[in-house]
Motif scaffolding. Structure first.
Motif, PDB file in Angstrom:
ATOM      1  N   PRO A 189       0.830  -1.208   0.000  1.00 18.76           N
ATOM      2  CA  PRO A 189       0.000   0.000   0.000  1.00 18.76           C
ATOM      3  C   PRO A 189       0.868   1.263   0.000  1.00 18.76           C
ATOM      4  N   LYS A 190       0.276   2.351  -0.408  1.00 22.50           N
ATOM      5  CA  LYS A 190       0.852   3.704  -0.429  1.00 22.50           C
ATOM      6  C   LYS A 190       1.933   3.889  -1.494  1.00 22.50           C
ATOM      7  N   VAL A 191       3.025   3.140  -1.417  1.00 17.91           N
ATOM      8  CA  VAL A 191       4.102   3.205  -2.402  1.00 17.91           C
ATOM      9  C   VAL A 191       4.447   1.764  -2.756  1.00 17.91           C
ATOM     10  N   SER A 192       4.482   1.452  -4.041  1.00 15.85           N
ATOM     11  CA  SER A 192       4.728   0.071  -4.463  1.00 15.85           C
ATOM     12  C   SER A 192       6.158  -0.368  -4.155  1.00 15.85           C
ATOM     13  N   GLY A 193       6.351  -1.672  -4.088  1.00 14.73           N
ATOM     14  CA  GLY A 193       7.682  -2.217  -3.887  1.00 14.73           C
ATOM     15  C   GLY A 193       8.637  -1.834  -5.004  1.00 14.73           C
ATOM     16  N   LEU A 194       8.132  -1.777  -6.236  1.00 12.16           N
ATOM     17  CA  LEU A 194       8.986  -1.371  -7.355  1.00 12.16           C
ATOM     18  C   LEU A 194       9.467   0.071  -7.187  1.00 12.16           C
ATOM     19  N   GLU A 195       8.606   0.938  -6.681  1.00  7.31           N
ATOM     20  CA  GLU A 195       9.010   2.320  -6.457  1.00  7.31           C
ATOM     21  C   GLU A 195      10.024   2.412  -5.316  1.00  7.31           C
ATOM     22  N   VAL A 196       9.841   1.611  -4.279  1.00  3.86           N
ATOM     23  CA  VAL A 196      10.827   1.573  -3.190  1.00  3.86           C
ATOM     24  C   VAL A 196      12.182   1.147  -3.762  1.00  3.86           C
ATOM     25  N   LEU A 197      12.190   0.091  -4.566  1.00  2.00           N
ATOM     26  CA  LEU A 197      13.421  -0.391  -5.179  1.00  2.00           C
ATOM     27  C   LEU A 197      14.048   0.688  -6.067  1.00  2.00           C
ATOM     28  N   ARG A 198      13.228   1.347  -6.869  1.00  2.00           N
ATOM     29  CA  ARG A 198      13.717   2.420  -7.748  1.00  2.00           C
ATOM     30  C   ARG A 198      14.407   3.515  -6.922  1.00  2.00           C
ATOM     31  N   ARG A 199      13.752   3.951  -5.865  1.00  2.00           N
ATOM     32  CA  ARG A 199      14.300   5.021  -5.024  1.00  2.00           C
ATOM     33  C   ARG A 199      15.577   4.578  -4.317  1.00  2.00           C
ATOM     34  N   MET A 200      15.625   3.313  -3.899  1.00  2.00           N
ATOM     35  CA  MET A 200      16.840   2.804  -3.260  1.00  2.00           C
ATOM     36  C   MET A 200      18.017   2.815  -4.223  1.00  2.00           C
ATOM     37  N   ARG A 201      17.776   2.378  -5.451  1.00  2.00           N
ATOM     38  CA  ARG A 201      18.865   2.280  -6.421  1.00  2.00           C
ATOM     39  C   ARG A 201      19.298   3.637  -6.955  1.00  2.00           C
ATOM     40  N   GLU A 202      18.445   4.654  -6.858  1.00  2.00           N
ATOM     41  CA  GLU A 202      18.789   6.002  -7.312  1.00  2.00           C
ATOM     42  C   GLU A 202      19.618   6.775  -6.284  1.00  2.00           C
ATOM     43  N   ASP A 203      19.625   6.314  -5.041  1.00  2.00           N
ATOM     44  CA  ASP A 203      20.287   7.044  -3.965  1.00  2.00           C
ATOM     45  C   ASP A 203      21.615   6.377  -3.603  1.00  2.00           C
ATOM     46  N   TYR A 230      14.491  -6.758 -11.906  1.00  2.00           N
ATOM     47  CA  TYR A 230      15.894  -6.934 -12.303  1.00  2.00           C
ATOM     48  C   TYR A 230      16.436  -5.706 -13.026  1.00  2.00           C
ATOM     49  N   THR A 231      15.600  -5.056 -13.820  1.00  2.00           N
ATOM     50  CA  THR A 231      16.018  -3.823 -14.484  1.00  2.00           C
ATOM     51  C   THR A 231      16.392  -2.761 -13.457  1.00  2.00           C
ATOM     52  N   LEU A 232      15.656  -2.730 -12.347  1.00  2.00           N
ATOM     53  CA  LEU A 232      15.917  -1.746 -11.295  1.00  2.00           C
ATOM     54  C   LEU A 232      17.053  -2.153 -10.363  1.00  2.00           C
ATOM     55  N   GLY A 233      17.574  -3.366 -10.520  1.00  2.00           N
ATOM     56  CA  GLY A 233      18.745  -3.762  -9.737  1.00  2.00           C
ATOM     57  C   GLY A 233      18.497  -4.662  -8.544  1.00  2.00           C
ATOM     58  N   VAL A 234      17.391  -5.406  -8.549  1.00  2.00           N
ATOM     59  CA  VAL A 234      17.159  -6.335  -7.445  1.00  2.00           C
ATOM     60  C   VAL A 234      18.236  -7.423  -7.468  1.00  2.00           C
ATOM     61  N   ASN A 235      18.575  -7.947  -6.306  1.00  2.00           N
ATOM     62  CA  ASN A 235      19.591  -8.995  -6.227  1.00  2.00           C
ATOM     63  C   ASN A 235      19.009 -10.387  -6.403  1.00  2.00           C
ATOM     64  N   LEU A 271      23.630   0.087  -2.869  1.00  2.00           N
ATOM     65  CA  LEU A 271      24.356  -1.173  -2.767  1.00  2.00           C
ATOM     66  C   LEU A 271      23.767  -2.156  -1.755  1.00  2.00           C
ATOM     67  N   ILE A 272      22.709  -1.776  -1.056  1.00  2.00           N
ATOM     68  CA  ILE A 272      22.087  -2.685  -0.092  1.00  2.00           C
ATOM     69  C   ILE A 272      21.437  -3.834  -0.872  1.00  2.00           C
ATOM     70  N   PRO A 273      21.758  -5.073  -0.518  1.00  2.00           N
ATOM     71  CA  PRO A 273      21.100  -6.195  -1.193  1.00  2.00           C
ATOM     72  C   PRO A 273      19.591  -6.177  -0.949  1.00  2.00           C
ATOM     73  N   VAL A 274      18.845  -6.346  -2.034  1.00  2.00           N
ATOM     74  CA  VAL A 274      17.384  -6.385  -1.961  1.00  2.00           C
ATOM     75  C   VAL A 274      16.914  -7.699  -2.558  1.00  2.00           C
ATOM     76  N   VAL A 275      16.132  -8.424  -1.764  1.00  2.00           N
ATOM     77  CA  VAL A 275      15.504  -9.654  -2.231  1.00  2.00           C
ATOM     78  C   VAL A 275      14.007  -9.404  -2.279  1.00  2.00           C
ATOM     79  N   VAL A 276      13.451  -9.491  -3.472  1.00  2.00           N
ATOM     80  CA  VAL A 276      12.000  -9.395  -3.607  1.00  2.00           C
ATOM     81  C   VAL A 276      11.419 -10.740  -3.190  1.00  2.00           C
ATOM     82  N   LEU A 277      10.500 -10.685  -2.254  1.00  2.00           N
ATOM     83  CA  LEU A 277       9.791 -11.863  -1.762  1.00  2.00           C
ATOM     84  C   LEU A 277       8.315 -11.537  -1.908  1.00  2.00           C
TER      85      LEU A 277
END
Length: 147
Positions: free
Chosen positions: A73-87, A111-116, A92-98
């Motif tokens: 809710p509120k902000v999608s996981g893809l947007e969270v990942l996008r913001r993490m990879r832009e900052d 994967y395009t956004l850099g998930v591990n 460099l924090i490992p992200v596992v989508v579950l």
């Protein structure tokens, strides 16, 4: 959560049942002592960047792993990942989508956004428990993180 300890796992999960099962599985293997759980994408971004209700948290204290659900809710996981990879502080924090999503576009975009790693949540407790335990073991104990 106690800010005086360093968080090793940030779990971003809105489903209370899935969060409870993941925490229980990690605790059983002594991997959940330093876990923070947030329930939506907006709260995750506040936690990661030390803003909003987490304004007192030092954003330089990074988790070793982020477990990220996509359907939040509120902000999608893809947007969270996008913001993490832009900052630079979080890229460099490992992200596992579950997630429960098996959609090809979610996998490709992650994967395009850099998930591990991208893992579809098993539906039954035993398999979900085993998957979370393996994720925690690998990323906290085996993986070599950049300094």
């Amino acid at each position: 959560m106690n800010d005086s300890i360093d968080v090793e796992i940030l779990m971003i999960e809105d489903n209370p049942r899935d969060a409870e099962l993941a925490v229980r599985s990690l605790k059983k293997r002594n991997l959940a002592n330093k876990l923070a759980h947030v329930k939506d994408g907006h709260e995750a971004l506040e936690w990661l960047f030390g803003t909003g209700k987490y304004a007192g948290r030092d954003p330089n204290k990074k988790p070793k792993l982020v477990l990220l659900d996509l359907k939040l809710p509120k902000v999608s996981g893809l947007e969270v990942l996008r913001r993490m990879r832009e900052d630079s502080r979080t890229k460099l924090i490992p992200v596992v989508v579950l997630t429960s999503s098996r959609e090809d576009r979610d996998v490709a975009e992650s994967y395009t956004l850099g998930v591990n790693s991208y893992i579809v949540k098993p539906v039954d407790f035993e398999n979900l428990s085993a998957a979370v335990a393996q994720i925690g073991h690998y990323w906290l104990l085996v993986n070599q993180e950049p300094k």
